[in-house]
Design an enzyme around this catalytic site. Structure first.
Site, PDB file in Angstrom:
ATOM      1  N   ASP A   9       0.862  -1.164   0.000  1.00 26.19           N
ATOM      2  CA  ASP A   9       0.000   0.000   0.000  1.00 26.19           C
ATOM      3  C   ASP A   9       0.912   1.232   0.000  1.00 26.19           C
ATOM      4  O   ASP A   9       2.073   1.147   0.395  1.00 26.19           O
ATOM      5  CB  ASP A   9      -0.901  -0.026   1.236  1.00 26.19           C
ATOM      6  CG  ASP A   9      -1.739   1.216   1.361  1.00 26.19           C
ATOM      7  OD1 ASP A   9      -2.320   1.646   0.338  1.00 26.19           O
ATOM      8  OD2 ASP A   9      -1.802   1.772   2.471  1.00 26.19           O
ATOM      9  N   ASP A  11      -0.047   5.127   0.822  1.00 17.74           N
ATOM     10  CA  ASP A  11      -0.230   6.098   1.907  1.00 17.74           C
ATOM     11  C   ASP A  11      -0.258   5.408   3.266  1.00 17.74           C
ATOM     12  O   ASP A  11      -1.040   4.484   3.496  1.00 17.74           O
ATOM     13  CB  ASP A  11      -1.529   6.882   1.699  1.00 17.74           C
ATOM     14  CG  ASP A  11      -1.530   7.666   0.394  1.00 17.74           C
ATOM     15  OD1 ASP A  11      -0.510   8.294   0.081  1.00 17.74           O
ATOM     16  OD2 ASP A  11      -2.553   7.642  -0.314  1.00 17.74           O
ATOM     17  N   CYS A  99     -16.256   0.598  -8.804  1.00 17.59           N
ATOM     18  CA  CYS A  99     -15.317  -0.168  -9.630  1.00 17.59           C
ATOM     19  C   CYS A  99     -14.896  -1.450  -8.912  1.00 17.59           C
ATOM     20  O   CYS A  99     -15.193  -1.643  -7.738  1.00 17.59           O
ATOM     21  CB  CYS A  99     -14.087   0.681  -9.943  1.00 17.59           C
ATOM     22  SG  CYS A  99     -13.093   1.012  -8.472  1.00 17.59           S
TER      23      CYS A  99
HETATM   24 MG    MG Z   1      -2.858   3.242   3.444  1.00 12.27          MG
HETATM   25 ZN    ZN Z   2     -11.055   1.613  -9.293  1.00 16.96          ZN
END
Ligand code: MG
Ligand code: ZN
Length: 192
Positions: A9, A11, A99
């Site tokens: 990941d 952030d 999405c």
């Molecule tokens: Mg994060």
């Molecule tokens: Zn997406």
């Protein structure tokens, strides 16, 4: 399991979350302390990928080209530190778009796994949020939680049950370097 592919990941794991939540300018990028050192330990013999939700694009807060430029900087600095990223998989959609890539959906992780050619059972996803842990389970890769970013709050949630937890990316890197293993089913810590 032998960890051959580490999906990260962004952030709260690689960089410090900016005030207001999003990094909207290249110059506002700030690495988490020791993240580059951690990547340099993780990289040899393993594929590294990034999977990040950036709904700031879909919400109209920033142009997609700016986020691309942020990622160009991120990739250049990681590569200069000896840890090139094989791919950066980014969901630009807003939550309302429904999405299949926005975490906790598994789409971004499935993209990263598919591009790597490494089976999911040799893949971990290191995140700091409940959505990261859920996405990992749905993509059938092993979740790993770090206490940076939102990680300390996430640790007390039910989503973190049975998941291996580390203070930060560097402590996870040291764990792997010492030969630590993770159980593929629940992400539990095995022998150290
Ligand atoms: Mg994060
Ligand atoms: Zn997406």
């Amino acid at each position: 399991m032998t960890v051959q592919h580490v999906i990260l990941d962004r952030d709260g794991v690689l960089n410090v979350e900016a005030t207001g939540g999003w990094v909207l300018r290249v110059q506002d990028w700030r690495w988490q302390e020791a993240a580059l050192e951690a990547l340099a330990i993780l990289s040899p013999g393993r594929t590294l990928s990034v999977a990040t939700n950036q709904s700031c694009i879909g919400r109209g807060l920033v142009d997609a080209a700016v986020i691309e430029a942020v990622h160009t900087r991120m990739c250049a600095e990681a590569a200069a530190g000896g840890a090139p990223f094989a791919g950066v998989h980014c969901c630009a959609h807003s939550p309302e778009e429904g999405c299949r890539c926005r975490k906790p959906e598994p789409g971004l992780l499935l993209q990263a796994v598919g591009a790597s050619g490494i089976p999911p059972e040799h893949t971990v996803f290191v995140g700091d949020s409940e959505g990261d842990l859920q996405a990992a389970r749905r993509a059938e890769v092993t979740p790993v939680l770090v206490r940076t970013g939102k990680g300390r709050d996430t640790e007390s949630s039910s989503a973190a049950t049975g998941v291996a937890v580390f203070d930060d990316l560097l402590s996870f890197a040291h764990f792997l370097r010492r030969g630590g293993t993770l159980s593929p089913s629940a992400g539990r810590v095995g022998t150290q």
